[in-house]
Design a protein around this motif. Structure first.
Motif, PDB file in Angstrom:
ATOM      1  N   GLN A 117       0.766  -1.036  -0.490  1.00 33.35           N
ATOM      2  CA  GLN A 117      -0.073  -0.286  -0.232  1.00 33.35           C
ATOM      3  C   GLN A 117       0.395   1.465   0.013  1.00 33.35           C
ATOM      4  OE1 GLN A 117      -3.065  -1.011   2.997  1.00 33.35           O
ATOM      5  NE2 GLN A 117      -4.076   0.074   1.937  1.00 33.35           N
ATOM      6  N   ASP A 118       2.056   1.489   1.171  1.00 33.91           N
ATOM      7  CA  ASP A 118       2.841   2.380   0.308  1.00 33.91           C
ATOM      8  C   ASP A 118       3.538   2.652  -1.060  1.00 33.91           C
ATOM      9  OD1 ASP A 118       2.635   2.662   2.876  1.00 33.91           O
ATOM     10  OD2 ASP A 118       4.401   0.998   3.860  1.00 33.91           O
ATOM     11  N   ILE A 119       3.299   1.707  -1.114  1.00 36.33           N
ATOM     12  CA  ILE A 119       4.508   2.253  -3.235  1.00 36.33           C
ATOM     13  C   ILE A 119       3.126   2.671  -3.749  1.00 36.33           C
ATOM     14  CG2 ILE A 119       4.813   0.285  -4.609  1.00 36.33           C
ATOM     15  CD1 ILE A 119       6.425  -1.151  -3.589  1.00 36.33           C
ATOM     16  N   GLN A 120       1.940   2.109  -3.944  1.00 34.40           N
ATOM     17  CA  GLN A 120       0.330   2.028  -4.426  1.00 34.40           C
ATOM     18  C   GLN A 120      -0.035   3.947  -4.172  1.00 34.40           C
ATOM     19  OE1 GLN A 120      -2.694  -0.091  -3.536  1.00 34.40           O
ATOM     20  NE2 GLN A 120      -1.305  -1.661  -4.827  1.00 34.40           N
ATOM     21  N   ALA A 121       0.413   3.998  -3.095  1.00 30.50           N
ATOM     22  CA  ALA A 121       0.481   5.747  -2.824  1.00 30.50           C
ATOM     23  C   ALA A 121       1.376   6.097  -3.773  1.00 30.50           C
ATOM     24  CB  ALA A 121       0.234   5.485  -0.520  1.00 30.50           C
ATOM     25  N   ASP A 200      12.651  10.329  -6.579  1.00 33.34           N
ATOM     26  CA  ASP A 200      14.121   9.979  -5.418  1.00 33.34           C
ATOM     27  C   ASP A 200      13.020   8.237  -5.105  1.00 33.34           C
ATOM     28  OD1 ASP A 200      15.465  10.712  -6.697  1.00 33.34           O
ATOM     29  OD2 ASP A 200      15.139  13.197  -5.271  1.00 33.34           O
ATOM     30  N   LEU A 201      12.498   8.728  -4.271  1.00 30.98           N
ATOM     31  CA  LEU A 201      11.490   7.432  -3.474  1.00 30.98           C
ATOM     32  C   LEU A 201      10.880   5.835  -4.180  1.00 30.98           C
ATOM     33  CD1 LEU A 201       9.405   9.378  -0.574  1.00 30.98           C
ATOM     34  CD2 LEU A 201      11.320   8.915  -0.606  1.00 30.98           C
ATOM     35  N   LEU A 202      10.889   6.358  -5.138  1.00 31.62           N
ATOM     36  CA  LEU A 202      11.004   4.789  -5.719  1.00 31.62           C
ATOM     37  C   LEU A 202      12.496   4.337  -6.031  1.00 31.62           C
ATOM     38  CD1 LEU A 202       8.429   3.637  -7.730  1.00 31.62           C
ATOM     39  CD2 LEU A 202       9.094   4.808  -9.186  1.00 31.62           C
ATOM     40  N   GLN A 203      13.652   5.078  -6.310  1.00 32.38           N
ATOM     41  CA  GLN A 203      14.722   4.916  -6.761  1.00 32.38           C
ATOM     42  C   GLN A 203      15.334   4.281  -5.405  1.00 32.38           C
ATOM     43  OE1 GLN A 203      16.248   3.771  -9.303  1.00 32.38           O
ATOM     44  NE2 GLN A 203      15.219   5.358 -11.294  1.00 32.38           N
ATOM     45  N   GLU A 204      14.895   4.548  -4.089  1.00 38.58           N
ATOM     46  CA  GLU A 204      14.742   4.296  -3.127  1.00 38.58           C
ATOM     47  C   GLU A 204      13.893   2.778  -2.528  1.00 38.58           C
ATOM     48  OE1 GLU A 204      15.191   5.440   2.173  1.00 38.58           O
ATOM     49  OE2 GLU A 204      14.856   6.397   0.471  1.00 38.58           O
ATOM     50  N   GLN A 205      13.021   2.447  -2.998  1.00 42.26           N
ATOM     51  CA  GLN A 205      12.286   1.429  -2.940  1.00 42.26           C
ATOM     52  C   GLN A 205      12.567   0.487  -3.424  1.00 42.26           C
ATOM     53  OE1 GLN A 205       7.903   2.894  -2.765  1.00 42.26           O
ATOM     54  NE2 GLN A 205       8.347   3.845  -1.131  1.00 42.26           N
ATOM     55  N   ASN A 206      13.046   0.440  -4.313  1.00 44.47           N
ATOM     56  CA  ASN A 206      13.360  -0.661  -5.953  1.00 44.47           C
ATOM     57  C   ASN A 206      14.855  -0.879  -5.286  1.00 44.47           C
ATOM     58  OD1 ASN A 206      11.184  -0.584  -7.371  1.00 44.47           O
ATOM     59  ND2 ASN A 206      11.768   0.450  -8.831  1.00 44.47           N
ATOM     60  N   ARG A 207      15.621  -0.008  -4.680  1.00 45.35           N
ATOM     61  CA  ARG A 207      16.791  -0.976  -4.027  1.00 45.35           C
ATOM     62  C   ARG A 207      16.857  -1.354  -2.973  1.00 45.35           C
ATOM     63  NH1 ARG A 207      18.553   4.751  -5.091  1.00 45.35           N
ATOM     64  NH2 ARG A 207      18.335   4.886  -3.407  1.00 45.35           N
ATOM     65  N   ASN A 209      13.650  -3.577  -2.231  1.00 47.69           N
ATOM     66  CA  ASN A 209      13.183  -4.911  -2.290  1.00 47.69           C
ATOM     67  C   ASN A 209      13.586  -5.437  -2.905  1.00 47.69           C
ATOM     68  OD1 ASN A 209      10.855  -6.265  -3.454  1.00 47.69           O
ATOM     69  ND2 ASN A 209       9.426  -4.665  -2.433  1.00 47.69           N
ATOM     70  N   GLU A 210      13.861  -6.744  -3.202  1.00 49.48           N
ATOM     71  CA  GLU A 210      14.875  -8.019  -3.396  1.00 49.48           C
ATOM     72  C   GLU A 210      13.696  -8.185  -4.648  1.00 49.48           C
ATOM     73  OE1 GLU A 210      16.752 -12.259  -3.595  1.00 49.48           O
ATOM     74  OE2 GLU A 210      15.683 -11.111  -1.735  1.00 49.48           O
ATOM     75  N   ALA A 211      12.315  -7.987  -4.657  1.00 52.86           N
ATOM     76  CA  ALA A 211      11.367  -8.747  -6.150  1.00 52.86           C
ATOM     77  C   ALA A 211      11.560  -7.847  -6.845  1.00 52.86           C
ATOM     78  CB  ALA A 211       9.766  -8.878  -5.349  1.00 52.86           C
ATOM     79  N   PRO A 223      12.877   1.214 -13.417  1.00 53.52           N
ATOM     80  CA  PRO A 223      11.914   0.849 -11.645  1.00 53.52           C
ATOM     81  C   PRO A 223      10.877   0.663 -11.419  1.00 53.52           C
ATOM     82  CG  PRO A 223      13.753   2.037 -12.642  1.00 53.52           C
ATOM     83  CD  PRO A 223      13.583   1.371 -14.250  1.00 53.52           C
ATOM     84  N   VAL A 224       9.627   2.112 -12.564  1.00 53.47           N
ATOM     85  CA  VAL A 224       8.542   2.194 -12.340  1.00 53.47           C
ATOM     86  C   VAL A 224       7.439   0.628 -12.284  1.00 53.47           C
ATOM     87  CG1 VAL A 224       6.259   3.962 -12.463  1.00 53.47           C
ATOM     88  CG2 VAL A 224       8.744   4.227 -12.258  1.00 53.47           C
ATOM     89  N   VAL A 225       7.791   1.090 -13.429  1.00 52.78           N
ATOM     90  CA  VAL A 225       6.357  -0.803 -14.446  1.00 52.78           C
ATOM     91  C   VAL A 225       7.575  -2.101 -12.732  1.00 52.78           C
ATOM     92  CG1 VAL A 225       6.609  -2.547 -15.460  1.00 52.78           C
ATOM     93  CG2 VAL A 225       7.208  -0.285 -16.161  1.00 52.78           C
ATOM     94  N   ALA A 226       8.366  -1.972 -11.968  1.00 55.41           N
ATOM     95  CA  ALA A 226       8.177  -3.142 -11.615  1.00 55.41           C
ATOM     96  C   ALA A 226       7.725  -2.566 -10.081  1.00 55.41           C
ATOM     97  CB  ALA A 226      10.395  -3.266 -11.275  1.00 55.41           C
ATOM     98  N   SER A 227       7.463  -1.408  -9.998  1.00 55.17           N
ATOM     99  CA  SER A 227       7.594  -1.116  -8.631  1.00 55.17           C
ATOM    100  C   SER A 227       6.231  -1.294  -8.472  1.00 55.17           C
ATOM    101  CB  SER A 227       8.228   0.520  -7.825  1.00 55.17           C
ATOM    102  OG  SER A 227       6.589   0.387  -7.468  1.00 55.17           O
ATOM    103  N   VAL A 228       5.182  -0.927  -9.509  1.00 57.96           N
ATOM    104  CA  VAL A 228       4.066  -1.215  -9.580  1.00 57.96           C
ATOM    105  C   VAL A 228       3.388  -3.159  -9.317  1.00 57.96           C
ATOM    106  CG1 VAL A 228       1.542  -0.652 -10.842  1.00 57.96           C
ATOM    107  CG2 VAL A 228       3.550   1.180 -11.177  1.00 57.96           C
ATOM    108  N   PHE A 229       3.846  -3.710 -10.402  1.00 53.25           N
ATOM    109  CA  PHE A 229       4.217  -4.939 -10.855  1.00 53.25           C
ATOM    110  C   PHE A 229       3.985  -5.425  -9.459  1.00 53.25           C
ATOM    111  CE2 PHE A 229       4.383  -8.865 -11.453  1.00 53.25           C
ATOM    112  CZ  PHE A 229       3.755  -9.193 -12.805  1.00 53.25           C
ATOM    113  N   TYR A 230       4.869  -5.392  -8.475  1.00 49.28           N
ATOM    114  CA  TYR A 230       4.851  -5.203  -6.960  1.00 49.28           C
ATOM    115  C   TYR A 230       4.333  -5.618  -6.347  1.00 49.28           C
ATOM    116  CZ  TYR A 230       6.713  -7.144  -2.450  1.00 49.28           C
ATOM    117  OH  TYR A 230       7.071  -7.451  -1.462  1.00 49.28           O
ATOM    118  N   SER A 231       3.847  -3.831  -6.563  1.00 47.68           N
ATOM    119  CA  SER A 231       2.099  -3.480  -5.427  1.00 47.68           C
ATOM    120  C   SER A 231       1.590  -4.537  -5.908  1.00 47.68           C
ATOM    121  CB  SER A 231       2.788  -2.175  -5.856  1.00 47.68           C
ATOM    122  OG  SER A 231       1.725  -1.956  -6.677  1.00 47.68           O
TER     123      SER A 231
END
Length: 338
Positions: A117-121, A200-207, A209-211, A223-231
């Motif tokens: 939910q943090d990533i989605q927000a 910058d927050l998105l890049q930090e979260q990706n670093r 998150n192993e998935a 980075p954007v697609v991977a983050s949304v896909f995982y969320s």
């Protein structure tokens, strides 16, 4: 009184409605609950199956009701509607949820963790700022066109042109409108700062998150697609196979079959529109590069593009990307081109 095995909970902001059913599906009780009474009510209940519609705040309540030991399932609202009988009211809605949650072939939504939910927000806030910047740029281009000044489409084109417009004393702009442009320039700079902050927050979260790191090994996954896909997908345990993921995203054909005759239409476009659009954009970037490559995936892309055209090849690749993404998450591996 028969033992309560299933509870249908109709969510709301302040007033909740619960309908209790026994093992035979018979209604044995119902309760109106204020918001501050919900957790206490379920804490004194024996462990049972709790059904809720997948709507606003549903993931929060699902996590909270799991803590006392209840089994919680979220149902998409469109799957609850066929079980609604009589006039629509909160108790009938809760009863329909209680009936739908017990169906063996019912499809349920995954319960998102707080991290998801943090990533989605983050993505919702970032998307909103991008939309505000785009709307502002389009409005300014329209206003400038009324003065006979035509600016090319694009945020960067406008940002490069604004200083020149302010410095040019012979372009016909009044002093009043120049003051407007100065304010607009400041607004664009503020929106850029907000977007950079979220990036910058998105890049930090990706670093961290192993998935997400493993997802970025797939062609078309940035980075954007991977983050949304995982969320959206999480650990992937709520899907039996990769095709279920692509179907949930809306990248498989819609059916209208009857009489033993299969009729496939365009893609269903179900599920999350934002994730589907990102997968399609990622697929476009891969297709552009595939023309000069000779690996297995590129050969498949070029064959589909030659036979079916560019757009269908794009959607087909987006479908494949969703399947590969699920496999990478579930199998805890990285994409291997061979």
């Amino acid at each position: 009184m028969n033992k309560i095995t299933t509870i249908g909970l109709d969510l709301a902001k302040n007033v909740f409605h619960a309908v209790c059913c026994d093992q035979y599906g018979k209604q044995v009780g119902r309760k109106l609950l204020r918001r501050n009474q919900v957790l206490a009510y379920f804490a004194q209940m024996e462990s049972c199956l709790v059904g809720m519609e997948s709507c606003g705040s549903a993931h929060y309540w699902a996590r909270e009701l799991q803590k006392p030991g209840h089994q919680v399932k979220l149902i998409p609202p469109q799957y609850v509607k066929p079980y609604l009988r009589g006039n629509k009211n909160d108790y009938n809605d809760a009863l329909a949820i209680a009936e739908a949650v017990t169906r063996p072939e019912m499809r349920f939504s995954a319960i998102n963790t707080q991290e998801q939910q943090d990533i989605q927000a983050l993505h919702r806030l970032r998307e909103r700022r991008i939309q505000e910047r785009t709307a502002l740029c389009n409005q300014v281009r329209g206003l400038l066109a009324e003065y006979g000044l035509i600016i090319k489409v694009g945020v960067r084109s406008l940002q490069r042109k604004l200083p020149d417009l302010l410095e040019d004393a012979e372009n016909g702009l009044s002093d009043v409108f120049r003051r407007y442009l100065i304010q607009i320039q400041q607004q664009l700079q503020e929106l850029d700062a907000h977007i950079d902050f979220y990036n910058d927050l998105l890049q930090e979260q990706n670093r961290q998150n192993e998935a997400c790191q493993r997802l970025q090994s797939i062609p078309g996954f940035g980075p954007v697609v991977a983050s949304v896909f995982y969320s959206m997908i999480g650990n992937g345990e709520n899907y039996r196979r990769g095709r279920d993921v692509s179907a949930a995203v809306g990248l498989v054909p819609k059916q209208h079959s009857s009489g033993g005759k299969d009729r496939l239409l365009g893609i269903s476009k179900r599920g999350d529109r934002y994730l589907r659009s990102l997968l399609v954009h990622g697929a476009r970037s891969v297709i552009i590069q595939a023309a000069t490559k000779d690996d297995r995936l590129s050969r498949w892309i070029n064959r589909i593009r030659a036979e079916r055209g560019y757009n269908k090849a794009t959607v087909a690749l987006a479908n494949k990307m969703a399947r590969i993404g699920w496999a990478v998450i579930v199998q805890k591996t990285v994409y291997q081109a061979a």
